[in-house]
Write a protein that holds these residues in place. Structure first.
Motif, mmCIF file in Angstrom:
data_model
loop_
_atom_site.group_PDB
_atom_site.id
_atom_site.type_symbol
_atom_site.label_atom_id
_atom_site.label_comp_id
_atom_site.label_asym_id
_atom_site.label_seq_id
_atom_site.Cartn_x
_atom_site.Cartn_y
_atom_site.Cartn_z
ATOM 1 N N GLU A 178 0.821 -1.214 0.000
ATOM 2 C CA GLU A 178 0.000 0.000 0.000
ATOM 3 C C GLU A 178 0.861 1.272 0.000
ATOM 4 O O GLU A 178 0.555 2.237 -0.702
ATOM 5 N N GLU B 17 1.724 6.776 -6.925
ATOM 6 C CA GLU B 17 0.726 7.806 -7.274
ATOM 7 C C GLU B 17 1.342 9.210 -7.165
ATOM 8 O O GLU B 17 1.078 10.071 -7.992
ATOM 9 N N GLU C 44 0.279 -4.386 -9.803
ATOM 10 C CA GLU C 44 0.050 -5.756 -10.298
ATOM 11 C C GLU C 44 1.405 -6.416 -10.596
ATOM 12 O O GLU C 44 1.619 -7.587 -10.292
ATOM 13 N N ILE D 51 -2.305 0.986 -10.134
ATOM 14 C CA ILE D 51 -2.797 -0.401 -10.200
ATOM 15 C C ILE D 51 -1.880 -1.223 -11.100
ATOM 16 O O ILE D 51 -1.469 -2.334 -10.754
ATOM 17 N N GLU E 271 -7.424 11.436 -12.641
ATOM 18 C CA GLU E 271 -8.287 10.341 -13.081
ATOM 19 C C GLU E 271 -7.468 9.095 -13.453
ATOM 20 O O GLU E 271 -7.872 7.978 -13.197
ATOM 21 N N ASP E 272 -6.300 9.331 -14.071
ATOM 22 C CA ASP E 272 -5.507 8.201 -14.566
ATOM 23 C C ASP E 272 -4.499 7.650 -13.567
ATOM 24 O O ASP E 272 -3.954 6.569 -13.773
ATOM 25 N N GLN F 92 2.259 1.806 -3.390
ATOM 26 C CA GLN F 92 1.204 2.302 -4.275
ATOM 27 C C GLN F 92 1.037 3.826 -4.110
ATOM 28 O O GLN F 92 0.946 4.565 -5.092
ATOM 29 N N LEU G 132 -3.758 -1.619 -18.985
ATOM 30 C CA LEU G 132 -3.749 -0.237 -18.498
ATOM 31 C C LEU G 132 -2.534 0.537 -19.012
ATOM 32 O O LEU G 132 -2.649 1.671 -19.454
ATOM 33 N N THR H 123 -4.717 6.420 -10.647
ATOM 34 C CA THR H 123 -5.047 5.130 -10.025
ATOM 35 C C THR H 123 -4.736 3.989 -10.993
ATOM 36 O O THR H 123 -4.246 2.937 -10.592
ATOM 37 N N GLY H 124 -5.013 4.215 -12.284
ATOM 38 C CA GLY H 124 -4.689 3.197 -13.291
ATOM 39 C C GLY H 124 -3.196 2.925 -13.323
ATOM 40 O O GLY H 124 -2.759 1.767 -13.420
#
Lengths: 114, 138
Positions: free
Chosen positions: B17, B24, B46, B42, B35-36, B20, B115, B38-39
């Motif tokens: 976390e 960001e 992954e 993610i 908006e992007d 992540q 993504l 988070t993509g």
């Protein structure tokens, strides 16, 4: 952050999600909602993803596990209002072939009542 | 431009976390939209989760190394683990059918590829698995 709202409509358990369905403690809450639905023999579940912005492989895993656990107990899970982004995820992972998806709530509820 | 950022993390899910959140922040600082972003995180996570699970077998003593470089028009993430696994061999090319489709193997790679549009697996100079993910900047 993931928000989960539950209600019962025409004998179908409706679970409405909003936010991000991604790995983390929030996902455990969704897992236990499914577990409760299975252990209470709730029957059919309609999962409203209309306000879900993002989902990762862990989120998809929880949906698949909910779907299979319900099916094992004779129940069904359908998905309502998946956004374009989420629909795309279902397509690339081929989960679109196992999930029933709807864009109209009353149509989904009628199908689940059958 | 941000260059030469190196993160070394233990193969422990509890650190995912914070990585992540860091990714960001790098994304926002590089001009990725709210908006992007988070993509972006993610897709990187992954890859990192696969390195932890398939490369290092979840052994916290084994490290995952993440190299981050921001270039004109793209952010590059290189993720090295201690294994020598190949996603096509170990996880399969396609989601599969029936039970294979239900199993969770390989979904993370599909999502990251979709993504980020660019994700390549190979070996680093030490012969260990290296993933290279490129996120285009508009």
């Amino acid at each position: 952050m993931l928000k989960i709202k539950e209600e019962s409509k025409d004998g179908v358990k409706v679970i409405r999600l909003s936010g991000k369905v991604i790995s983390g403690p929030d996902l455990m809450d969704l897992k236990s909602v499914f577990q409760t639905a299975v252990s209470n023999a709730t029957g059919n579940v309609l999962l409203d993803l209309g306000h879900v912005a993002w989902m990762d492989s862990s989120g998809l895993g929880v949906l698949v596990s909910g779907h299979t656990s319900l099916a094992r107990e004779g129940g069904r899970m359908a998905i309502l209002n998946a956004t374009k982004k989420i629909q795309e995820l279902f397509i690339i992972t081929k989960l679109i072939t196992i999930f029933e998806t709807f864009t109209d709530e009353s149509e989904a509820l009628s199908s689940l009542k059958e | 431009m941000l260059k030469g950022i190196v993160l070394k993390i233990p193969s422990d899910d509890t650190v995912v976390e914070s990585v992540q959140t860091f990714v960001e922040k790098i994304g926002i600082a590089s001009g990725v939209s709210e908006e992007d972003v988070t993509g972006l995180s993610i897709s990187v996570m992954e890859v990192v989760k696969n390195a932890i699970e398939h490369g290092n077998g979840g052994d916290p003593r084994k490290l995952v190394t993440i190299y981050i470089d921001v270039y004109s028009g793209r952010i590059q993430f290189i993720v090295d683990d201690c294994g020598s696994w190949q996603p096509e061999v170990d996880l399969g090319h396609e989601p599969g059918e029936g039970d294979a489709l239900i199993s969770s193997r390989g979904r993370g790679v599909l999502i990251a590829r979709n993504l980020a549009r660019w994700l390549d697996y190979g070996l680093n100079p030490e012969g260990k698995t290296r993933a290279t993910l490129i996120w285009p900047l508009s």
